[in-house]
Motif scaffolding. Structure first.
Motif, PDB file in Angstrom:
ATOM      1  N   TYR A 113       0.844  -1.203   0.000  1.00 15.79           N
ATOM      2  CA  TYR A 113       0.000   0.000   0.000  1.00 15.79           C
ATOM      3  C   TYR A 113       0.879   1.253   0.000  1.00 15.79           C
ATOM      4  O   TYR A 113       0.640   2.192  -0.760  1.00 15.79           O
ATOM      5  CB  TYR A 113      -0.938   0.016   1.213  1.00 15.79           C
ATOM      6  CG  TYR A 113      -1.665   1.331   1.357  1.00 15.79           C
ATOM      7  CD1 TYR A 113      -2.847   1.555   0.667  1.00 15.79           C
ATOM      8  CD2 TYR A 113      -1.159   2.352   2.165  1.00 15.79           C
ATOM      9  CE1 TYR A 113      -3.511   2.775   0.771  1.00 15.79           C
ATOM     10  CE2 TYR A 113      -1.815   3.569   2.265  1.00 15.79           C
ATOM     11  CZ  TYR A 113      -2.985   3.772   1.568  1.00 15.79           C
ATOM     12  OH  TYR A 113      -3.629   4.984   1.672  1.00 15.79           O
ATOM     13  N   TYR A 117       0.520   3.797  -3.038  1.00 15.14           N
ATOM     14  CA  TYR A 117      -0.113   5.093  -2.801  1.00 15.14           C
ATOM     15  C   TYR A 117       0.884   6.203  -2.485  1.00 15.14           C
ATOM     16  O   TYR A 117       0.538   7.382  -2.554  1.00 15.14           O
ATOM     17  CB  TYR A 117      -1.165   4.970  -1.694  1.00 15.14           C
ATOM     18  CG  TYR A 117      -2.413   4.310  -2.203  1.00 15.14           C
ATOM     19  CD1 TYR A 117      -3.518   5.062  -2.580  1.00 15.14           C
ATOM     20  CD2 TYR A 117      -2.478   2.929  -2.360  1.00 15.14           C
ATOM     21  CE1 TYR A 117      -4.652   4.460  -3.071  1.00 15.14           C
ATOM     22  CE2 TYR A 117      -3.612   2.314  -2.856  1.00 15.14           C
ATOM     23  CZ  TYR A 117      -4.698   3.084  -3.215  1.00 15.14           C
ATOM     24  OH  TYR A 117      -5.828   2.491  -3.713  1.00 15.14           O
ATOM     25  N   ASP A 140      -8.710   0.574   1.196  1.00 15.72           N
ATOM     26  CA  ASP A 140      -7.566   0.373   0.292  1.00 15.72           C
ATOM     27  C   ASP A 140      -6.424  -0.348   1.011  1.00 15.72           C
ATOM     28  O   ASP A 140      -5.796  -1.253   0.451  1.00 15.72           O
ATOM     29  CB  ASP A 140      -7.055   1.701  -0.262  1.00 15.72           C
ATOM     30  CG  ASP A 140      -8.014   2.381  -1.221  1.00 15.72           C
ATOM     31  OD1 ASP A 140      -8.936   1.711  -1.742  1.00 15.72           O
ATOM     32  OD2 ASP A 140      -7.844   3.595  -1.447  1.00 15.72           O
ATOM     33  N   ILE A 141      -6.165   0.049   2.244  1.00 23.44           N
ATOM     34  CA  ILE A 141      -5.112  -0.610   3.027  1.00 23.44           C
ATOM     35  C   ILE A 141      -5.474  -2.072   3.264  1.00 23.44           C
ATOM     36  O   ILE A 141      -4.652  -2.969   3.065  1.00 23.44           O
ATOM     37  CB  ILE A 141      -4.862   0.127   4.360  1.00 23.44           C
ATOM     38  CG1 ILE A 141      -4.261   1.508   4.091  1.00 23.44           C
ATOM     39  CG2 ILE A 141      -3.952  -0.701   5.272  1.00 23.44           C
ATOM     40  CD1 ILE A 141      -4.207   2.409   5.310  1.00 23.44           C
ATOM     41  N   HIS A 144      -4.925  -4.164   0.225  1.00 22.36           N
ATOM     42  CA  HIS A 144      -3.504  -4.463   0.013  1.00 22.36           C
ATOM     43  C   HIS A 144      -2.992  -5.490   1.023  1.00 22.36           C
ATOM     44  O   HIS A 144      -2.143  -6.323   0.683  1.00 22.36           O
ATOM     45  CB  HIS A 144      -2.672  -3.174   0.036  1.00 22.36           C
ATOM     46  CG  HIS A 144      -2.744  -2.432  -1.246  1.00 22.36           C
ATOM     47  ND1 HIS A 144      -3.815  -1.637  -1.579  1.00 22.36           N
ATOM     48  CD2 HIS A 144      -1.901  -2.391  -2.299  1.00 22.36           C
ATOM     49  CE1 HIS A 144      -3.620  -1.125  -2.780  1.00 22.36           C
ATOM     50  NE2 HIS A 144      -2.464  -1.581  -3.244  1.00 22.36           N
TER      51      HIS A 144
END
Length: 163
Positions: A113, A117, A140-141, A144
């Motif tokens: 991540y 990102y 999102d984390i 990942h």
């Protein structure tokens, strides 16, 4: 890959197959996540993966139909394969990573991540990334982390003997 694996062509195939399988596992999980996130934002499956292809083709990717969609998917799984390869190499130096796939995969996922990102996406879209968007960024984390765990579980266990 270890030096012994590279020196033994028969050992290369099993290692490459394991890395490919791990890349497919992590990539498939992320494909599902990215497709759902895209759909919630009003983008079709094709638009989501054309967005990945736009890293190569720019805005022209959105006018090239399934050809650019396929390029986006190939790019996505290529990146996932590289992620799996990096974990494989790290696990060759630190076997504890293979023995503790849940923990090592989760930590690896947080690192993935951070790279995605903090480096990759800001290089592609500097006006948009990096950013923190609350629940979406937390999701999102977690996605990942799931990718890292999938990769670690496929690559878990002892290195298989070539002979």
């Amino acid at each position: 890959m270890t030096v012994a694996t590279l020196a033994n062509p028969a050992g290369f195939r099993p290692a490459a197959a394991r890395i490919a399988a791990a890349g497919l596992a992590g990539g498939a999980l992320d494909l599902a996540y990215a497709t759902v996130v895209g759909a919630t934002a009003g983008r079709s499956f094709q638009q989501v993966w054309q967005g990945v292809a736009s890293g190569w083709l720019g805005k022209a990717a959105y006018g090239q139909g399934w050809t650019s969609t396929l390029l986006g998917l190939l790019t996505h799984f290529g990146i996932a394969g590289a992620m799996a390869g990096a974990f494989f190499l790290a696990a060759g130096r630190a076997p504890v990573l293979r023995r503790r796939p849940l923990l090592s995969g989760a930590i690896y996922g947080v690192g993935l991540y951070g790279v995605m990102y903090g480096l990759v996406l800001p290089l592609r879209w500097p006006g948009v990334f990096p950013r923190w968007d609350g629940v979406r960024s937390a999701a999102d984390i977690l996605a990942h982390v799931g990718v890292g765990v999938a990769i670690a579980f496929v690559l878990r266990g002892r290195e298989r003997s070539a002979g």
